[in-house]
Design an enzyme around this catalytic site. Structure first.
Site, PDB file in Angstrom:
ATOM      1  CG  HIS A 114      -0.660   0.377   2.348  1.00 26.77           C
ATOM      2  ND1 HIS A 114      -1.131   1.060   3.853  1.00 26.77           N
ATOM      3  CD2 HIS A 114       1.001  -0.460   2.874  1.00 26.77           C
ATOM      4  CE1 HIS A 114      -0.114   0.587   4.608  1.00 26.77           C
ATOM      5  NE2 HIS A 114       1.232  -0.535   4.115  1.00 26.77           N
ATOM      6  CG  HIS A 115       3.676   2.106   2.554  1.00 29.11           C
ATOM      7  ND1 HIS A 115       3.202   3.341   3.108  1.00 29.11           N
ATOM      8  CD2 HIS A 115       4.745   0.853   3.474  1.00 29.11           C
ATOM      9  CE1 HIS A 115       3.484   2.799   4.121  1.00 29.11           C
ATOM     10  NE2 HIS A 115       3.507   1.661   4.276  1.00 29.11           N
ATOM     11  CB  CYS A 116       3.448   1.026  -4.509  1.00 26.51           C
ATOM     12  SG  CYS A 116       4.335   0.167  -6.196  1.00 26.51           S
ATOM     13  CG  ASN A 158       2.513   6.282   0.994  1.00 27.62           C
ATOM     14  OD1 ASN A 158       2.186   5.422   1.132  1.00 27.62           O
ATOM     15  ND2 ASN A 158       3.283   7.335   0.953  1.00 27.62           N
TER      16      ASN A 158
END
Length: 328
Positions: A114-116, A158
Site C-alpha cells: 500500500h505504499h506504492c 499513501n
C-alpha cells in the site's frame, strides 16, 4: 540468497500461513488458486512505463525494498529473486479481486503493497497491487463501479491514496499510527475516513474504533467491493508498527470487518500487507480459521477443479509463470 536476513520482514511468512492452513486441513493443493505473475501489460494498467523501467536499476529496487546489498547484485538476479515474487503476489491480488466478486470473498496470502503508487515505490512496496485490483475490476468486470478500501495496517496507505486522490468511485478508510512512516500529508487528502492512532494503542480502544469506523464507512457509501488491507504490524512488539494489539485483537479485528461485509452482502478481498515478527504467520492463519468457524468464509467457496479459470481471463497473459499459492 540469505539477503532476507538483513530485512525486518519475514520473507517466509506467506508460505508458513499456507502450511498452517494445510495442517489444519482447511485447504489443500486442490482448492488453492495459484497466483500468476503480473505481466508488464498488466502492470501498465496503473504503472507508468518510466516507473517500470526504473525498476531495471538495482539501486532503485534496493532503495524501495530497503535492502542495501541489492545495489551490488546484477539486475537479472534482482528481477528473479526479488521482483518476480512481488509481481506474482501482485497478480494474486488482481486474481483474488475477481474471485471475491464471483464468490463473495477471497484472501490473497500476500500482497497489500500500500505504499506504492503508479509512479513511485517505497516502504518495501514495488507494485501497486491494491490500485491494480480495483482498476481491473472497474475496467473489466461488469457492475463494479464503486470500491471501499479499509486499510488497517499500522502505516498510512499513501500509495493507493495518491492513485485515487481525485477518483470519487473509491472511498478510503485508513486507520494508522500517526507518528510513523510515511506521514504523507499530500496523500491524506484522499482519505474519506481518517483514524489516527497514538503510540501503544491497545485492544479495547482499537477494536471500538475498528467497529465504529468500518461500519460508518460502509454506511456512508455502499461499495460494490471492499478491499481490506489486513496488516499484522499492529501486533504488540512489532518493531515498526508502534501499537500494542494482542493476537486475539487481530483475530477479532478481521472478524469485525468480514462481518460488516457479509451483513451487507458486499464482496470482500483481503490482503495481508505488513507484519514484521515471526509469529505473525500463525496469527494470520488463526484469523482465517476463525473467519471460517464464524461462517464468514467457507471452504466450499474455493473447492472444485479448474477454479482458477474464473480469474485468468482478467490477466493479459494467463500462461505467465508464477510461484504457487497465494490466493485462497
Amino acid at each position: 540468497m540469505g539477503l532476507e536476513k538483513l530485512h525486518p520482514f519475514d520473507a517466509g511468512k506467506w508460505g508458513k500461513v499456507i502450511h498452517f492452513l494445510k495442517e489444519e486441513q482447511f485447504i489443500t493443493d486442490g482448492n488453492i488458486v495459484e497466483a500468476q505473475e503480473a505481466t508488464e501489460e498488466d502492470l501498465l494498467v496503473v504503472h507508468t512505463k518510466r516507473y517500470l523501467n526504473r525498476l531495471k536499476w538495482s539501486l532503485v529496487v534496493a532503495t524501495i525494498t530497503e535492502i542495501p546489498p541489492l545495489l551490488f547484485l546484477p539486475n537479472f538476479l534482482v528481477q528473479r529473486k526479488v521482483l518476480r515474487p512481488l509481481r506474482t503476489q501482485t497478480g494474486g491480488t488482481i486474481m483474488a479481486g475477481k474471485l471475491a466478486v464471483d464468490r463473495g470473498w477471497a484472501i490473497n496470502v500476500g500482497g497489500g503493497f500500500h505504499h506504492c503508487s503508479s509512479d513511485r515505490g517505497g516502504g518495501f512496496c514495488a507494485y501497486a497491487d491494491i490500485t491494480l485490483a480495483i482498476k481491473f475490476l472497474f475496467e473489466r468486470v461488469e457492475g463494479i463501479s464503486r470500491a471501499t478500501i479499509i486499510d488497517l495496517d499500522a502505516h498510512q496507505g499513501n500509495g493507493h491514496e495518491r492513485d485515487f486522490l481525485d477518483d470519487r468511485r473509491v472511498f478510503i478508510m485508513d486507520m494508522y499510527n500517526r507518528y510513523i512512516y510515511p506521514g504523507d500529508g499530500y496523500a491524506k487528502r484522499a482519505i474519506k475516513r481518517k483514524v489516527e492512532l497514538d503510540w501503544g494503542t491497545e485492544d479495547m480502544e482499537y477494536l471500538q474504533k475498528v467497529e465504529l469506523h468500518s461500519e460508518g464507512a460502509l454506511n456512508e457509501v455502499r461499495p460494490d467491493v471492499i478491499v481490506y488491507n489486513a496488516g499484522t504490524d499492529i501486533l504488540d512488539g512489532d518493531p515498526l508498527g508502534g501499537l500494542s494489539i494482542s493476537p486475539q485483537g487481530i483475530i477479532k479485528r478481521d472478524e469485525i470487518v468480514f462481518r460488516a461485509a457479509k451483513r451487507r452482502g458486499i464482496p470482500i478481498l483481503m490482503v495481508t500487507s505488513g507484519g514484521y515478527q515471526k509469529k505473525t504467520a500463525r496469527i494470520i492463519a488463526d484469523s482465517i480459521l476463525n473467519l471460517h468457524h464464524q461462517d464468514l468464509i467457507g471452504a466450499e467457496a474455493v473447492e472444485g477443479e479448474g477454479s482458477s479459470s474464473l480469474v485468468t481471463h482478467m490477466m493479459s497473459h494467463p500462461g505467465s509463470a508464477g510461484s504457487k499459492f497465494t490466493a485462497v
